[in-house]
Scaffold this active site. Structure first.
Site, PDB file in Angstrom:
ATOM      1  N   ASP A 163       0.845  -1.192   0.000  1.00 46.47           N
ATOM      2  CA  ASP A 163       0.000   0.000   0.000  1.00 46.47           C
ATOM      3  C   ASP A 163       0.883   1.246   0.000  1.00 46.47           C
ATOM      4  O   ASP A 163       1.793   1.375   0.818  1.00 46.47           O
ATOM      5  CB  ASP A 163      -0.903  -0.003   1.227  1.00 46.47           C
ATOM      6  CG  ASP A 163      -2.092   0.927   1.074  1.00 46.47           C
ATOM      7  OD1 ASP A 163      -1.891   2.098   0.707  1.00 46.47           O
ATOM      8  OD2 ASP A 163      -3.228   0.488   1.314  1.00 46.47           O
ATOM      9  N   SER A 223      -7.006   4.487  -1.428  1.00 50.23           N
ATOM     10  CA  SER A 223      -6.854   3.043  -1.584  1.00 50.23           C
ATOM     11  C   SER A 223      -8.150   2.333  -1.974  1.00 50.23           C
ATOM     12  O   SER A 223      -8.101   1.223  -2.504  1.00 50.23           O
ATOM     13  CB  SER A 223      -6.324   2.432  -0.277  1.00 50.23           C
ATOM     14  OG  SER A 223      -5.035   2.893   0.010  1.00 50.23           O
ATOM     15  N   ASP A 230      -9.996  -2.806   6.242  1.00 54.44           N
ATOM     16  CA  ASP A 230      -9.510  -1.567   5.632  1.00 54.44           C
ATOM     17  C   ASP A 230      -9.715  -1.627   4.117  1.00 54.44           C
ATOM     18  O   ASP A 230     -10.017  -2.679   3.547  1.00 54.44           O
ATOM     19  CB  ASP A 230      -8.045  -1.363   5.986  1.00 54.44           C
ATOM     20  CG  ASP A 230      -7.589   0.076   5.844  1.00 54.44           C
ATOM     21  OD1 ASP A 230      -8.446   0.964   5.749  1.00 54.44           O
ATOM     22  OD2 ASP A 230      -6.373   0.312   5.836  1.00 54.44           O
ATOM     23  N   THR A 262      -8.057  -1.695   1.175  1.00 49.41           N
ATOM     24  CA  THR A 262      -7.472  -2.626   0.207  1.00 49.41           C
ATOM     25  C   THR A 262      -7.987  -4.044   0.387  1.00 49.41           C
ATOM     26  O   THR A 262      -8.458  -4.655  -0.574  1.00 49.41           O
ATOM     27  CB  THR A 262      -5.937  -2.576   0.281  1.00 49.41           C
ATOM     28  OG1 THR A 262      -5.509  -1.230   0.002  1.00 49.41           O
ATOM     29  CG2 THR A 262      -5.309  -3.513  -0.723  1.00 49.41           C
ATOM     30  N   GLU A 318      -1.480  -7.971   1.500  1.00 51.09           N
ATOM     31  CA  GLU A 318      -1.168  -6.538   1.548  1.00 51.09           C
ATOM     32  C   GLU A 318      -0.185  -6.218   2.666  1.00 51.09           C
ATOM     33  O   GLU A 318      -0.422  -6.551   3.830  1.00 51.09           O
ATOM     34  CB  GLU A 318      -2.436  -5.712   1.773  1.00 51.09           C
ATOM     35  CG  GLU A 318      -2.150  -4.209   1.774  1.00 51.09           C
ATOM     36  CD  GLU A 318      -3.222  -3.370   2.444  1.00 51.09           C
ATOM     37  OE1 GLU A 318      -3.270  -2.159   2.150  1.00 51.09           O
ATOM     38  OE2 GLU A 318      -3.993  -3.908   3.260  1.00 51.09           O
ATOM     39  N   ASP A 378       2.046   2.531   3.597  1.00 51.35           N
ATOM     40  CA  ASP A 378       1.172   3.697   3.446  1.00 51.35           C
ATOM     41  C   ASP A 378       0.902   4.383   4.778  1.00 51.35           C
ATOM     42  O   ASP A 378       1.006   5.611   4.887  1.00 51.35           O
ATOM     43  CB  ASP A 378      -0.146   3.245   2.813  1.00 51.35           C
ATOM     44  CG  ASP A 378      -1.209   4.329   2.817  1.00 51.35           C
ATOM     45  OD1 ASP A 378      -1.225   5.140   1.876  1.00 51.35           O
ATOM     46  OD2 ASP A 378      -2.038   4.356   3.758  1.00 51.35           O
ATOM     47  N   LYS A 379       0.548   3.591   5.787  1.00 49.97           N
ATOM     48  CA  LYS A 379       0.194   4.192   7.083  1.00 49.97           C
ATOM     49  C   LYS A 379       1.349   5.017   7.641  1.00 49.97           C
ATOM     50  O   LYS A 379       1.154   6.113   8.166  1.00 49.97           O
ATOM     51  CB  LYS A 379      -0.179   3.105   8.088  1.00 49.97           C
ATOM     52  CG  LYS A 379      -1.235   2.108   7.630  1.00 49.97           C
ATOM     53  CD  LYS A 379      -2.587   2.710   7.459  1.00 49.97           C
ATOM     54  CE  LYS A 379      -3.618   1.632   7.129  1.00 49.97           C
ATOM     55  NZ  LYS A 379      -4.912   2.182   6.711  1.00 49.97           N
ATOM     56  N   HIS A 425       2.000   8.272   5.686  1.00 52.08           N
ATOM     57  CA  HIS A 425       1.078   9.309   6.150  1.00 52.08           C
ATOM     58  C   HIS A 425       1.622   9.990   7.405  1.00 52.08           C
ATOM     59  O   HIS A 425       1.452  11.193   7.596  1.00 52.08           O
ATOM     60  CB  HIS A 425      -0.293   8.701   6.456  1.00 52.08           C
ATOM     61  CG  HIS A 425      -1.163   8.498   5.252  1.00 52.08           C
ATOM     62  ND1 HIS A 425      -1.559   9.521   4.425  1.00 52.08           N
ATOM     63  CD2 HIS A 425      -1.721   7.367   4.740  1.00 52.08           C
ATOM     64  CE1 HIS A 425      -2.327   9.052   3.445  1.00 52.08           C
ATOM     65  NE2 HIS A 425      -2.438   7.738   3.611  1.00 52.08           N
ATOM     66  N   ASP A 473      -0.917   0.367  -4.750  1.00 51.81           N
ATOM     67  CA  ASP A 473      -2.229   0.871  -5.135  1.00 51.81           C
ATOM     68  C   ASP A 473      -2.174   2.323  -5.599  1.00 51.81           C
ATOM     69  O   ASP A 473      -2.975   2.748  -6.419  1.00 51.81           O
ATOM     70  CB  ASP A 473      -3.240   0.702  -3.998  1.00 51.81           C
ATOM     71  CG  ASP A 473      -2.725   1.244  -2.666  1.00 51.81           C
ATOM     72  OD1 ASP A 473      -1.570   1.707  -2.605  1.00 51.81           O
ATOM     73  OD2 ASP A 473      -3.479   1.197  -1.681  1.00 51.81           O
ATOM     74  N   HIS A 474      -1.200   3.062  -5.092  1.00 51.75           N
ATOM     75  CA  HIS A 474      -1.040   4.470  -5.478  1.00 51.75           C
ATOM     76  C   HIS A 474       0.337   4.936  -5.024  1.00 51.75           C
ATOM     77  O   HIS A 474       0.994   4.283  -4.203  1.00 51.75           O
ATOM     78  CB  HIS A 474      -2.121   5.342  -4.834  1.00 51.75           C
ATOM     79  CG  HIS A 474      -2.222   5.157  -3.340  1.00 51.75           C
ATOM     80  ND1 HIS A 474      -1.273   5.636  -2.464  1.00 51.75           N
ATOM     81  CD2 HIS A 474      -3.137   4.504  -2.579  1.00 51.75           C
ATOM     82  CE1 HIS A 474      -1.610   5.312  -1.232  1.00 51.75           C
ATOM     83  NE2 HIS A 474      -2.738   4.604  -1.267  1.00 51.75           N
ATOM     84  N   HIS A 507      -1.310  11.164  -0.551  1.00 56.62           N
ATOM     85  CA  HIS A 507      -0.946  10.374  -1.717  1.00 56.62           C
ATOM     86  C   HIS A 507      -0.552  11.318  -2.847  1.00 56.62           C
ATOM     87  O   HIS A 507      -0.858  12.513  -2.827  1.00 56.62           O
ATOM     88  CB  HIS A 507      -2.131   9.531  -2.201  1.00 56.62           C
ATOM     89  CG  HIS A 507      -2.687   8.620  -1.156  1.00 56.62           C
ATOM     90  ND1 HIS A 507      -3.876   7.947  -1.310  1.00 56.62           N
ATOM     91  CD2 HIS A 507      -2.219   8.265   0.067  1.00 56.62           C
ATOM     92  CE1 HIS A 507      -4.120   7.208  -0.251  1.00 56.62           C
ATOM     93  NE2 HIS A 507      -3.126   7.393   0.606  1.00 56.62           N
TER      94      HIS A 507
END
Length: 577
Positions: free
Chosen positions: A56, A110, A167, A169, A329, A334-335, A338, A376-377, A428
């Site tokens: 992610d 996501s 979540d 995803t 995943e 990602d988390k 952020h 995913d991004h 993102h």
């Protein structure tokens, strides 16, 4: 002693690449032409199994930062060395009143990105495997997912994440709802139509839908969502146990104790919310966190399994003759991005790569397995040239917040976060991201694709026919037929098998071939043929049963026959009592 001095003392083999001293001015690349190797890796056949690994928020920037830190600038992750690599676009849509012309959303979250590969269709932010509509709270049309299609075809399915399993995803693989926040029965304020108590009854929260889809293996965080009461009264976890006989586990030890799905599907919930990242946080600051000697510290994850542990268990439980689909995943990349946490993000890239290695070990014995690794991004991490936030002598700036760590090479690496103010959640970005693959139909990820293209590849596209002619520079005259090269063949089988299994179920033999018209498997003992099986031109997987009880050494001979001759590969197998 600096780590690059240690590397200089002797080359370190990483992923098949010889890595020399970080101070030597040599190329880390390859020398031989790889055309033939890549050609052999191409298989147009439909996959029997699919393992999709998602990082992610994992783009090339965070992969590079993680590689530098874990392996050095010349190192290579397993995900770097997959034979087929491409770029993937990740844009989504915005809500709108014209269903034939929804506006483009260039930076997606996501939910629509995961829905893209899951359904093959674009949708809007926060939407889970459901089409766009005029507003966030207005539901769209539910789209069937790859997981659901595999389930309907009688194959086993799995869904693994280091985030809450509800979540965005993991939710997109097996649920449909207008807003990703509607994860449990108590979180349905903006998804009233989907409540099971609604009239007409809806499909329920994401937690309920994942259970109702009877996914064989569900592993991740999110225990608090499953502790919520359903509209009917019992908790989601109790509902899963009583309605579908889910086996619930909450520690690595308990997960290790599960050996089959005979008693029911598996629901592993190892944290109340998200699972713990591999490394303790190192959060970027305006003044610059860390420094030239800072390294990431391993976090205490208590009784939680690693992503590789969960992937290994999922594959073992899902393995069967009909095939399976598994989504895995690594969510904390990602988390932690952020949170401007470089160590947390780096650690989960490594977790992703370790999970890939588990999948590759399975693929080595089951070549009809497609492995895809992607994100995913894109996200906010950027490697920058100085260690602070002020303008340096060259005019370069570090960013709104930075952090510096000491890499495997022994040198400092600074990363910057600039999509939000310090202390706020980083955003993102809309850049294309990497996608890589190996196995049947893996070549479909090359070039620039969109993430919705993965949907058809994972389901298996109509196989194309590989060319058999020689290259244009070596074409014969029109009066001469093009010479066909000899076939190539590969074979994988178990090294040991019990006599009972050999007679009852059979020995699994997986083959792949190129340039052949037929592939024949022969089981031989002491010059006596015990069993044979003929497959198609590309080979495949077969269970070869031997009717007579035997023990000791057998030989499995695979012969590929084509216009250019034959190719043979043999493997030895020991039959035990």
């Amino acid at each position: 002693m600096r780590r690059k001095t240690l590397v200089a003392a002797g080359a370190l083999a990483l992923g098949g690449l010889a890595i020399g001293s970080a101070v030597q001015a040599v190329s880390p690349g390859f020398t031989d032409d790889r055309s033939a190797t890549l050609a052999k890796a191409i298989s147009p056949e439909k996959p029997r199994n699919v393992i999709l690994l998602i990082g992610d928020g994992t783009d090339d920037s965070i992969i590079t930062a993680a590689r530098n830190y874990e392996l050095g600038a010349k190192g290579r992750f397993a995900l770097d060395e997959l034979p087929f690599t491409g770029a993937m676009t990740t844009f989504g849509l915005k809500t709108g009143t014209d269903p034939n012309d929804y506006p483009i959303n260039y930076v997606s979250d996501s939910a629509p990105t995961a829905s893209g590969w899951s359904t093959g269709k674009k949708t809007v932010d926060s939407r889970i495997s459901q089409g766009p509509s005029a507003s966030d709270t207005a539901p769209g049309t539910d789209y069937d997912t790859v997981l659901e299609k595999y389930k309907a075809a009688g194959k086993r399915t799995g869904n693994v994440s280091t985030a809450e399993i509800t979540d965005a995803t993991p939710a997109a693989a097996g649920s449909h709802i207008n807003l990703r926040e509607c994860q449990g029965p108590a979180n349905m304020a903006k998804c009233g139509y989907a409540k099971k108590s609604a009239v007409p009854a809806g499909k329920g929260s994401i937690a309920e839908q994942l259970v109702d889809n009877k996914i064989d293996v569900l592993l991740g965080g999110g225990a608090a969502r499953y502790a919520q009461a359903t509209d009917a009264g019992p908790s989601v976890l109790d509902y899963a146990k009583s309605t579908y006989s889910y086996q619930a586990v909450d520690t690595k030890t308990a997960l290790d104790g599960v050996t089959s799905l005979d008693k029911g599907p598996i629901l592993g919930l190892f944290a109340s919310a998200n699972m713990t990242p591999r490394y303790e946080p190192l959060t970027a600051t305006p003044a610059g966190a860390g420094g030239p000697t800072t390294t990431c510290k391993t976090a205490d994850r208590g009784t939680q399994p690693s992503l590789a542990d969960m992937t290994d268990k999922a594959i073992k439980l899902l393995d069967n003759d009909k095939g399976f689909f598994l989504q895995v995943e690594s969510a904390m990349v990602d988390k932690q991005e952020h949170a401007s946490d470089i160590c947390g993000a780096i650690g989960d890239v490594l977790e992703l790569d370790n999970a890939l290695k588990v999948a590759q070990a399975y693929q080595a014995k089951h070549p009809d397995t497609l492995i895809i690794v992607t994100g995913d991004h894109a996200h906010s991490t950027q490697i920058v040239g100085n260690g602070g936030t002020t303008t340096d002598a060259t005019g370069a700036t570090g960013g709104k917040a930075t952090a510096t760590v000491k890499t495997f090479d022994g040198d400092p690496m600074t990363v910057a976060y600039s999509t939000a103010a310090p202390g706020s959640s980083q955003s993102h970005t809309g850049s294309q991201i990497r996608v890589a693959a190996s196995g049947p139909q893996a070549a479909n990820v090359t070039g620039t694709i969109d993430q919705t293209d993965l949907f058809s590849t994972m389901l298996g596209r109509t196989p194309s026919k590989l060319p058999t002619t020689t290259p244009p520079t070596a074409q014969p005259t029109p009066q001469q037929p093009a010479p066909a090269g000899a076939p190539v063949v590969a074979v994988v089988t178990d090294k040991k098998i019990s006599a009972k299994t050999l007679t009852k179920k059979g020995l699994r033999v997986s083959t792949s071939a190129g340039g052949a018209t037929s592939v024949r498997i022969t089981v031989v003992k002491g010059g006596r043929t015990l069993a044979t099986k003929t497959l198609g031109a590309r080979g495949g997987t077969a269970e070869i049963r031997v009717k007579t009880r035997v023990k000791g050494a057998l030989k499995v001979v695979v012969t590929a026959t084509g216009p250019g001759g034959t190719a043979t590969k043999a493997r030895s197998v020991t039959v035990t009592r």
